[in-house]
Design a protein around this motif. Structure first.
Motif, PDB file in Angstrom:
ATOM      1  N   THR A 324      -6.284-101.203 -15.823  1.00 13.87           N
ATOM      2  CA  THR A 324      -7.258-101.327 -14.733  1.00 13.87           C
ATOM      3  C   THR A 324      -7.518 -99.981 -14.059  1.00 13.87           C
ATOM      4  O   THR A 324      -8.647 -99.694 -13.647  1.00 13.87           O
ATOM      5  N   GLY A 325      -6.477 -99.153 -13.932  1.00 14.97           N
ATOM      6  CA  GLY A 325      -6.687 -97.833 -13.349  1.00 14.97           C
ATOM      7  C   GLY A 325      -7.621 -96.980 -14.180  1.00 14.97           C
ATOM      8  O   GLY A 325      -8.477 -96.261 -13.645  1.00 14.97           O
ATOM      9  N   ALA A 326      -7.480 -97.047 -15.515  1.00 13.68           N
ATOM     10  CA  ALA A 326      -8.370 -96.279 -16.386  1.00 13.68           C
ATOM     11  C   ALA A 326      -9.813 -96.770 -16.279  1.00 13.68           C
ATOM     12  O   ALA A 326     -10.757 -95.960 -16.254  1.00 13.68           O
ATOM     13  N   ILE A 327     -10.010 -98.079 -16.209  1.00 14.21           N
ATOM     14  CA  ILE A 327     -11.373 -98.619 -16.115  1.00 14.21           C
ATOM     15  C   ILE A 327     -12.010 -98.239 -14.780  1.00 14.21           C
ATOM     16  O   ILE A 327     -13.189 -97.847 -14.712  1.00 14.21           O
ATOM     17  N   MET A 328     -11.252 -98.344 -13.691  1.00 17.08           N
ATOM     18  CA  MET A 328     -11.799 -97.984 -12.385  1.00 17.08           C
ATOM     19  C   MET A 328     -12.091 -96.491 -12.289  1.00 17.08           C
ATOM     20  O   MET A 328     -13.051 -96.076 -11.638  1.00 17.08           O
ATOM     21  N   ALA A 329     -11.267 -95.662 -12.946  1.00 10.85           N
ATOM     22  CA  ALA A 329     -11.552 -94.229 -12.981  1.00 10.85           C
ATOM     23  C   ALA A 329     -12.832 -93.943 -13.754  1.00 10.85           C
ATOM     24  O   ALA A 329     -13.606 -93.047 -13.392  1.00 10.85           O
ATOM     25  N   VAL A 344      -3.057 -93.559 -10.662  1.00  4.38           N
ATOM     26  CA  VAL A 344      -2.591 -94.943 -10.706  1.00  4.38           C
ATOM     27  C   VAL A 344      -2.329 -95.367 -12.146  1.00  4.38           C
ATOM     28  O   VAL A 344      -1.294 -95.984 -12.464  1.00  4.38           O
ATOM     29  N   SER A 345      -3.240 -95.026 -13.042  1.00  5.53           N
ATOM     30  CA  SER A 345      -3.103 -95.410 -14.439  1.00  5.53           C
ATOM     31  C   SER A 345      -1.892 -94.752 -15.089  1.00  5.53           C
ATOM     32  O   SER A 345      -1.102 -95.408 -15.783  1.00  5.53           O
ATOM     33  N   ALA A 612     -20.300-102.018 -11.482  1.00  7.75           N
ATOM     34  CA  ALA A 612     -20.232-102.051 -10.020  1.00  7.75           C
ATOM     35  C   ALA A 612     -18.944-102.713  -9.550  1.00  7.75           C
ATOM     36  O   ALA A 612     -18.349-102.301  -8.541  1.00  7.75           O
ATOM     37  N   PHE A 613     -18.502-103.732 -10.287  1.00  7.02           N
ATOM     38  CA  PHE A 613     -17.249-104.419  -9.931  1.00  7.02           C
ATOM     39  C   PHE A 613     -16.068-103.457  -9.992  1.00  7.02           C
ATOM     40  O   PHE A 613     -15.246-103.396  -9.060  1.00  7.02           O
ATOM     41  N   PHE A 614     -15.978-102.690 -11.056  1.00 13.00           N
ATOM     42  CA  PHE A 614     -14.874-101.743 -11.176  1.00 13.00           C
ATOM     43  C   PHE A 614     -15.091-100.511 -10.299  1.00 13.00           C
ATOM     44  O   PHE A 614     -14.121 -99.873  -9.883  1.00 13.00           O
TER      45      PHE A 614
END
Length: 733
Positions: A324-329, A344-345, A612-614
Motif C-alpha cells: 500500500t505504501g508503494a501504491i500511495m507513493a 512507509v513501504s 484519487a483513492f490512493f
C-alpha cells in the motif's frame, strides 16, 4: 578483549549519546537567553557534538571488529523495584528487582549509531542554509540535536527503562520539530503524529513491564531465550508454558512499531508530517524515530520464533504496508509525500523480514535505506526551497509546490540531479548491485525458501513447525513481487519528472527569475551528494566486504543460515531485476516521455477514481478520525445514558437514604441526647443542693469532724498493708 579494556571503552560508549544531549541542553539555555550568540553557535555546537559521537562510534566499531568481541558494555547500579511476593532470593526472603544503568553495543548498534551521527551532521549543515531566515532557528538546531541524541541513546542503552525513555523522547522532539513552522497545518500534523504514536507506545511499555516482572529481565543484553527454556526444562517444567508470554511480548512490540514506524493502517500521520522543514523530514525518515521500531524488531526477533501468530502478524502487516505504501507513493503529487510513502513501504519490508526470519537482511536494508533516503529528502528539499525562494513569498505560506510544477527543475541543478537524485533513486528502486537491492533480494529469497528449510539435522522443516506462517510467507512473496515494479515506478516518476519532465508554461519574467539559484548551498549540496553516493554505491561495496568477513554479515549468520540449494538466488535476482526494469520502463513512458498518455489513463480514464483513492492515502486518516469520532460519540451517548439512568437513580436513592438518616439522627438528638443532658443537669443540681444543706453548715466542729474522719480513713488504708509487711518481716525473723 579483557574486562579492563571493555570497561574503558564502555565509558566512551556512554559519551556517544551524552555529547549531543548535553549540546542540546546548552543550546536550549542559549536560545532561552534570546541572544545573537545562540543563532550562530547552536548549529556548530550540535554539529561538533554529533561529529564527535560519530567518530567515537566508528572507533569503537573498529575496536570491536579487531578484537572479535561481541559487544562493548558499561554498567553501574541504578535502582531497585519495590518488593513483590514473586521476587525472592535463595534464602526465601523477599527482595527487590535490581535495575542497573547499563549501556551495551555490538556491531549492529555501532553501525547504526555511526549512520545516525553522520546523517545528523549533514542535516545540520543543510539546515544552517535552509533555516537562514528563520528567527527561531536557535531552538530548531537545539531540538534537531536532541532528536539525534535521543536516537543515539536508544541505540546505545541496554537498560529497558532507558530504552523506553529514549523512545518517548524521540516522540516528543518529533512533535516539536513538526510543529516548528507554527502554522495551523503544522500544529495539526504535529498533534496527529504525537497522539497516534503515543497510543501505540503503550505496547512497548507493557512489553517492558512483562519482561521485567515475569522474566526478571531488566537489560536488552540479558534476554536469553535459550537459557530460559533450558532452565525450565531442567527443572522438569514444560517450556511451552512460557510461549504465550513470549508471543505476547512480540505482539506488544509489534503494536508499538505499528504507530512509531507508520505501518498500515496508521501510515497517514507520516505523510501529513511532511509540512515540517526538509532537515526534519530527512532525519525523521532516515535514521531516527521511524527507524527505531523496525530496528528494535530486529533486536527482539527471537520472541517471534515461538508461535505462528507473531510470524503471521509481522509478515502480513509488513507486506500490506510494503504494497500500500508503494501504491500511495505512485499516486502522490507532492514530492515529499512520495518519499514519505516510500519510507512507509520500505519499513514495511523490514517488518516483513522479521516475520520471515531474515532479520539481518532486514537490518541491512534499514541501514542502507537510511543513507539514500536522507540524501533524497535533502535533494528534494533543496529543490523545493530554491523554487519557493525564486517564486517570491510562497515560503511564508508554507505551501510546497506539487510535482508537476517542479517538472524539469532539477535539470538546472546538475549536481543535485546526477549526484543525488539519480544514484539514490536507483538504489531505492532496487537496481542490482546497489545497496537497495541486496537486502531486498535476501528477504525475497527467504520468503521463497523458509517453508522447506531445516535449521539443523533432525529438526523438522520450518514450514512444518509453523504451517500458518508458511502460508503467510507465500502471500508475502506475492506482495513483494507486486511491490518491486511499483517501487521502481514511483521513484522513476519522481526523479524523471524532476529531471526531465516538461514544465508548465510560465511568463517570460518568471523563466528569467528561475535561472540563478540563491547562494550558500555549496557545502550542503556536496555533503548531500557524498551521502547519496555512500547510500547507493558505497554501502554495496561494504556489503560484499561484510558478506565475506566473519565479523559482519557472514554467510553462516542468521540471515542466510537456511539458504536453499540450487539456483534460487539467481532466480530471485533475475525476477527482481526484471520487475525493476518493467516498472521503471512503463513509468518513464507514461509519466515522463508521454505524459499525455499517462494522463489519459490515470487522470481521465477508468483508473482516475482509483488513483484519487490512493492519492488521498486510501482515506486512512478520515477512517481513523471517523472511527475515533464515532467511538467518542458512542462513549458520550453511553455516558449520557449512564448519567440519566444510573447516576441520577443512585443520587435520588442516596438522597432518600440521607433524609432517613437525618430523621433518625434528629430523633436521637431530641429524645436521647437531650434527655441524657437533662438527667445529668438534674443530678448535678441534686448533688449541689445536698452538699449545700448537709456539708456547708457553718459550724467549725462539723468541719473538724470531717477532717478527722478522713484522716482516720487514710490511716486505715495505709496502716493495714504496712502491718502486713511488718508481720511478714517479723515472721521471717
Amino acid at each position: 578483549m579483557d574486562t579492563a579494556a571493555n570497561n574503558q571503552l564502555g565509558g566512551l560508549l556512554v559519551a556517544i549519546p551524552l555529547l549531543p544531549l548535553a549540546a542540546a541542553l546548552i543550546g536550549y539555555l542559549l536560545a532561552w537567553g534570546q541572544g545573537r550568540l545562540a543563532l550562530r553557535l547552536n548549529a556548530w555546537l550540535g554539529g561538533l557534538a554529533l561529529l564527535a559521537s560519530g567518530g567515537l562510534a566508528g572507533w569503537l566499531l573498529s575496536a570491536v571488529q579487531q578484537s572479535q568481541a561481541d559487544s562493548i558494555a558499561w554498567r553501574v547500579p541504578w535502582l531497585a523495584l519495590p518488593d513483590a511476593a514473586l521476587l525472592t532470593d535463595a534464602a526465601g526472603n523477599r527482595t527487590g528487582l535490581p535495575v542497573p544503568l547499563a549501556f551495551n553495543a555490538g556491531v549492529p548498534a555501532l553501525l547504526f549509531a555511526l549512520t545516525t551521527a553522520v546523517i545528523a551532521v549533514v542535516v545540520l549543515v543543510f539546515a544552517v542554509r535552509e533555516r537562514r531566515d528563520d528567527p527561531r532557528r536557535a531552538t530548531f538546531f537545539a531540538t534537531l540535536t536532541l532528536f539525534a541524541g535521543s536516537m543515539l541513546l536508544f541505540l546505545a542503552a541496554d537498560t529497558l527503562l532507558v530504552i523506553y525513555i529514549a523512545w518517548e523522547l524521540m516522540g516528543l522532539t518529533s512533535y516539536l520539530l513538526i510543529a516548528h513552522p507554527g502554522t495551523d497545518r503544522a500544529r495539526r500534523a504535529a498533534r496527529q503524529a504525537f497522539w497516534t504514536t503515543r497510543a501505540t507506545d503503550f505496547g512497548l511499555l507493557f512489553a517492558v513491564f512483562t519482561l521485567m516482572t515475569v522474566f526478571r529481565w531488566t537489560t536488552l543484553s540479558g534476554i536469553d531465550l535459550t537459557a530460559l527454556l533450558q532452565s525450565i526444562a531442567s527443572q522438569g517444567g514444560n517450556p511451552r508454558e512460557v510461549y504465550p508470554w513470549l508471543s505476547a511480548v512480540a505482539l506488544l512490540v509489534l503494536a508499538a512499531v505499528l504507530g512509531k514506524a507508520a505501518q498500515f493502517p496508521l501510515s497517514f500521520w507520516l505523510s501529513d508530517a511532511m509540512v515540517a522543514p526538509a532537515p526534519v523530514s530527512a532525519l525523521l525518515h532516515a535514521a531516527t524515530m521511524v527507524a527505531a521500531g523496525p530496528y528494535l524488531l530486529t533486536r527482539l526477533h527471537g520472541f517471534f520464533v515461538v508461535a505462528d501468530l507473531p510470524l503471521l502478524a509481522a509478515t502480513l502487516l509488513g507486506g500490506l504496508t510494503l504494497l500500500t505504501g508503494a501504491i500511495m507513493a505512485l499516486a502522490a503529487r507532492d514530492p515529499k509525500r512520495v518519499l514519505a510513502y516510500s519510507t512507509v513501504s520500505h519499513l514495511g519490508l523490514v517488518v516483513m523480514s522479521v516475520g520471515v526470519l531474515a532479520e539481518e537482511a532486514g537490518y541491512y536494508h534499514l541501514l542502507a535505506h537510511a543513507w539514500f533516503k536522507a540524501a533524497l529528502f535533502l535533494g528534494v528539499g533543496y529543490l523545493v526551497a530554491v523554487w519557493l525562494t525564486q517564486h517570491g513569498g510562497a515560503e511564508a505560506d508554507h505551501e510546497p509546490p506539487e510535482l508537476d510544477r517542479l517538472a524539469g527543475f532539477a535539470r538546472r541543478q546538475p549536481l543535485v540531479l546526477w549526484g543525488v537524485l539519480v544514484p539514490a533513486g536507483l538504489s531505492l528502486a532496487g537496481l542490482f548491485p546497489l545497496a537497495g537491492a541486496l537486502g531486498k533480494e535476501q528477504i525475497f529469497q527467504a520468503l521463497l525458501t523458509r517453508y522447506g528449510a531445516t535449521p539443523q539435522a533432525g529438526i523438522p522443516a520450518i514450514g512444518e513447525q509453523f504451517p500458518v506462517a508458511a502460508a503467510a510467507w507465500a502471500v508475502g512473496a506475492c506482495m513483494l513481487v507486486i511491490a518491486l515494479p511499483l517501487t521502481a515506478a514511483y521513484i522513476t516518476r519522481l526523479v524523471g519528472i524532476l529531471g526531465w519532465g516538461r514544465p508548465a508554461p510560465q511568463p517570460p519574467e518568471a523563466a528569467v527569475a528561475a535561472v540563478a539559484a540563491p547562494r550558500g548551498w555549496g557545502v550542503p549540496l556536496v555533503l548531500t551528494t557524498l551521502l547519496a553516493l555512500m547510500g547507493s554505491v558505497g554501502w554495496a561495496a561494504a556489503y560484499f566486504n561484510w558478506y565475506n568477513t566473519p565479523a559482519g554479515f557472514a554467510p553462516e549468520s542468521a540471515a542466510w543460515k537456511w539458504s536453499a540449494a540450487g539456483h534460487t538466488s539467481q532466480l530471485v535476482s533475475a525476477v527482481a531485476l526484471a520487475a525493476v526494469l518493467i516498472g521503471a520502463g512503463l513509468t518513464w513512458y507514461l509519466r515522463v516521455a508521454r505524459p499525455q498518455a499517462g494522463d489519459r489513463v490515470f487522470r481521465e480514464g477508468g483508473l482516475a477514481a482509483l488513483a484519487a483513492f490512493f492519492r488521498h492515502g486510501m482515506y486512512l486518516r478520515e477512517l481513523f478520525h471517523l472511527v475515533i469520532g464515532r467511538c467518542g460519540e458512542l462513549l458520550a451517548v453511553l455516558a449520557g445514558r449512564a448519567d440519566v439512568g444510573l447516576l441520577d437513580w443512585l443520587v435520588l436513592r442516596l438522597g432518600g437514604l440521607g433524609r432517613l438518616i437525618a430523621t433518625a439522627a434528629r430523633w436521637v438528638d431530641d429524645y436521647i441526647v437531650d434527655g441524657l443532658r437533662w438527667l445529668a443537669c438534674e443530678f448535678w443540681w441534686f448533688l449541689k443542693r445536698l452538699h449545700a444543706r448537709t456539708m456547708q453548715t457553718g459550724q467549725i466542729q462539723h468541719y473538724m469532724f470531717i477532717v478527722l474522719l478522713g484522716t482516720a480513713l487514710l490511716c486505715l488504708v495505709i496502716l493495714r498493708p504496712l502491718s502486713r509487711i511488718l508481720a511478714d518481716i517479723l515472721g521471717s525473723i
